[in-house]
Write a protein that holds these residues in place. Structure first.
Motif, mmCIF file in Angstrom:
data_model
loop_
_atom_site.group_PDB
_atom_site.id
_atom_site.type_symbol
_atom_site.label_atom_id
_atom_site.label_comp_id
_atom_site.label_asym_id
_atom_site.label_seq_id
_atom_site.Cartn_x
_atom_site.Cartn_y
_atom_site.Cartn_z
ATOM 1 N N ALA A 49 8.100 3.943 -3.124
ATOM 2 C CA ALA A 49 8.577 5.304 -2.878
ATOM 3 C C ALA A 49 9.228 5.876 -4.128
ATOM 4 O O ALA A 49 9.024 7.047 -4.478
ATOM 5 N N MET A 50 9.992 5.043 -4.824
ATOM 6 C CA MET A 50 10.663 5.487 -6.042
ATOM 7 C C MET A 50 9.644 5.785 -7.143
ATOM 8 O O MET A 50 9.781 6.749 -7.889
ATOM 9 N N GLY A 53 7.884 8.947 -6.371
ATOM 10 C CA GLY A 53 8.776 10.083 -6.572
ATOM 11 C C GLY A 53 9.246 10.279 -8.000
ATOM 12 O O GLY A 53 10.219 11.007 -8.230
ATOM 13 N N THR A 54 8.572 9.658 -8.967
ATOM 14 C CA THR A 54 9.003 9.792 -10.374
ATOM 15 C C THR A 54 8.937 11.230 -10.877
ATOM 16 O O THR A 54 9.601 11.568 -11.859
ATOM 17 N N PHE A 55 8.138 12.071 -10.200
ATOM 18 C CA PHE A 55 8.076 13.470 -10.626
ATOM 19 C C PHE A 55 9.425 14.171 -10.461
ATOM 20 O O PHE A 55 9.659 15.240 -11.034
ATOM 21 N N MET A 56 10.329 13.566 -9.666
ATOM 22 C CA MET A 56 11.659 14.135 -9.467
ATOM 23 C C MET A 56 12.654 13.680 -10.535
ATOM 24 O O MET A 56 13.764 14.206 -10.621
ATOM 25 N N LEU A 57 12.259 12.700 -11.351
ATOM 26 C CA LEU A 57 13.209 12.087 -12.281
ATOM 27 C C LEU A 57 13.827 13.083 -13.256
ATOM 28 O O LEU A 57 15.004 12.970 -13.610
ATOM 29 N N ALA A 181 17.987 14.186 -6.116
ATOM 30 C CA ALA A 181 18.938 13.144 -6.509
ATOM 31 C C ALA A 181 19.341 12.297 -5.308
ATOM 32 O O ALA A 181 19.460 11.071 -5.405
ATOM 33 N N LYS A 182 19.532 12.934 -4.177
ATOM 34 C CA LYS A 182 19.915 12.192 -2.975
ATOM 35 C C LYS A 182 18.773 11.309 -2.485
ATOM 36 O O LYS A 182 19.002 10.194 -2.015
ATOM 37 N N SER A 183 17.555 11.807 -2.581
ATOM 38 C CA SER A 183 16.404 11.004 -2.174
ATOM 39 C C SER A 183 16.273 9.775 -3.057
ATOM 40 O O SER A 183 16.018 8.664 -2.563
ATOM 41 N N PHE A 184 16.471 9.955 -4.351
ATOM 42 C CA PHE A 184 16.409 8.815 -5.265
ATOM 43 C C PHE A 184 17.483 7.785 -4.942
ATOM 44 O O PHE A 184 17.263 6.578 -5.103
ATOM 45 N N LEU A 226 7.699 7.143 3.077
ATOM 46 C CA LEU A 226 9.138 7.079 2.814
ATOM 47 C C LEU A 226 9.556 8.090 1.764
ATOM 48 O O LEU A 226 10.667 8.638 1.825
ATOM 49 N N THR A 227 8.678 8.346 0.778
ATOM 50 C CA THR A 227 8.985 9.367 -0.226
ATOM 51 C C THR A 227 9.194 10.719 0.436
ATOM 52 O O THR A 227 10.200 11.397 0.207
ATOM 53 N N ALA A 228 8.231 11.110 1.269
ATOM 54 C CA ALA A 228 8.313 12.405 1.937
ATOM 55 C C ALA A 228 9.467 12.447 2.937
ATOM 56 O O ALA A 228 10.221 13.427 2.999
#
Length: 296
Positions: A49-50, A53-57, A181-184, A226-228
Motif C-alpha cells: 500500500a505504501m 501510494g508513493t505518488f503522495m510522497l 500524510a495521514k494515510s502514509f 488498503l491504499t484507497a
C-alpha cells in the motif's frame, strides 16, 4: 457550503472504510491458508500500500516541518489498530474479538474529551448507546460469559479497538496535516510494528520466497484496496466529529455478518438482524450527534 453538503463525503468515506473492513477478514484468512501468517500478511499488504501510494510522497515531504509528537502517536496507534485487529481475528474467537474491538465508541468518548475537548450532549450519548446496544445484540453470546479479555487474542482485540479510537481522535486533532500524510502514517505504522514480531518469529525471508504467484496477486489487490481505503477513511475521520465517526464505523458489523454468511457459510441468526437495526438507525441519527466544545 451547508453543513449537510460538508458531511456527505466524510460519511460516505467512513462507511466505505467500514465496508472494506467488514470484508477484509476473508482475504487474510485466504492468505493464512496459503502459508502467509497474519504478521507477514499485514507487513506485506501495508508495505505494498505504501509503495502504491508513493505518488503522495511529494506532498508528504513538503509537510515534514509540521510533523510533531502527534504524528508519531498517529503512526503508532493507527499501525497497532490494524496489526492487532488482524492478529486477533486470525487467532481468537471471532465473536469475542469483535465485541471487544467494538467497544471503541466508549474509548472515543473519553479520548475525544481529553484530546479534543468534545463533550457529548444527552442526544449524543443516546446515539452511542444505541449503536453499542446493536453491537452487543449481534456479538454477545451468553455461553461465552462477560465481555472481558480471557486470552492473548482477546487482549489484542481490546487494545486494537482502543488504538482505533485514539487514531481517529488524533486524525481529527491533526487537522493541519493532509489526508496524504495521514494515510502514509497508517501504512508506515502497520508496516513498522510488524517488523519486531517477524524478527522474533524468524525465517521471514524463507516465507517470502515461498509465496506463489496467486498469493502475490491477492497481496497486490489487497495493497491497492488498503491504499484507497486508508485515504478515504482519513478524509472521513478528519472532517467528522470523532464520536460520530465511531458510530458510523459500527456499520462494519453488519457487513461482517453478511459476508461471513456468504464466504464462510456462517448462518445469520435473528439476533444478527435485530442487532443490525439499532446500528443502522444510530448511523442515520448520528447526523445530529451534537457536542459541546470545552476547548477552542
Amino acid at each position: 457550503m451547508t453543513t449537510q453538503n460538508n458531511n456527505v463525503k466524510p460519511v460516505v468515506s467512513v462507511l466505505t472504510g467500514a465496508l472494506v473492513w467488514g470484508l477484509v477478514w476473508y482475504p487474510y484468512r485466504v492468505l493464512q491458508s496459503n502459508g502467509v501468517p497474519g504478521a507477514l500478511a499485514t507487513m506485506l499488504t501495508y508495505l505494498l500500500a505504501m509503495i502504491i501510494g508513493t505518488f503522495m510522497l511529494r506532498r508528504v515531504w513538503h509537510e515534514r516541518s509540521s510533523f510533531n509528537g502527534w504524528v508519531i502517536l498517529l503512526i503508532l496507534s493507527s499501525g497497532w489498530s490494524n496489526f492487532g485487529y488482524v492478529l486477533a481475528m486470525l487467532h481468537g474467537e471471532v465473536m469475542r474479538v469483535l465485541l471487544l474491538f467494538y467497544l471503541s465508541p466508549v474509548w472515543t468518548i473519553l479520548f475525544s474529551y481529553w484530546l479534543l475537548g468534545e463533550r457529548l450532549n444527552l442526544y449524543g450519548y443516546f446515539v452511542v448507546a444505541l449503536s453499542l446496544s446493536g453491537a452487543m445484540i449481534m456479538l454477545w453470546k451468553p455461553s461465552l460469559g462477560l465481555p472481558l479479555p480471557q486470552s492473548v487474542s482477546e487482549w489484542l482485540g481490546l487494545s486494537a479497538g482502543m488504538s482505533f479510537a485514539i487514531s481517529n481522535v488524533i486524525s481529527r486533532r491533526t487537522s493541519h496535516l493532509s489526508v496524504e500524510a495521514k494515510s502514509f502514517s497508517v501504512w508506515l505504522g502497520a508496516t513498522l510494528l510488524t517488523l519486531p514480531f517477524l524478527a522474533w518469529q524468524g525465517g521471514i525471508l524463507n516465507q517470502i520466497w515461498a509465496i506463489d504467484k496467486y498469493t502475490w496477486l491477492v497481496l497486490g489487490v489487497m495493497g491497492m484496496a488498503l491504499t484507497a481505503t486508508s485515504f478515504v477513511v482519513q478524509y472521513g475521520v478528519t472532517h467528522l466529529e470523532a464520536n460520530r465517526a465511531a458510530v458510523l464505523f459500527l456499520f462494519e458489523l453488519v457487513v461482517a455478518a453478511i459476508s461471513s454468511y456468504f464466504f464462510a457459510g456462517e448462518a445469520l441468526g435473528w439476533l444478527d438482524w435485530i442487532g443490525a437495526i439499532p446500528i443502522i438507525t444510530a448511523s442515520l441519527l448520528s447526523g445530529k450527534l451534537c457536542l459541546d466544545k470545552s476547548m477552542g
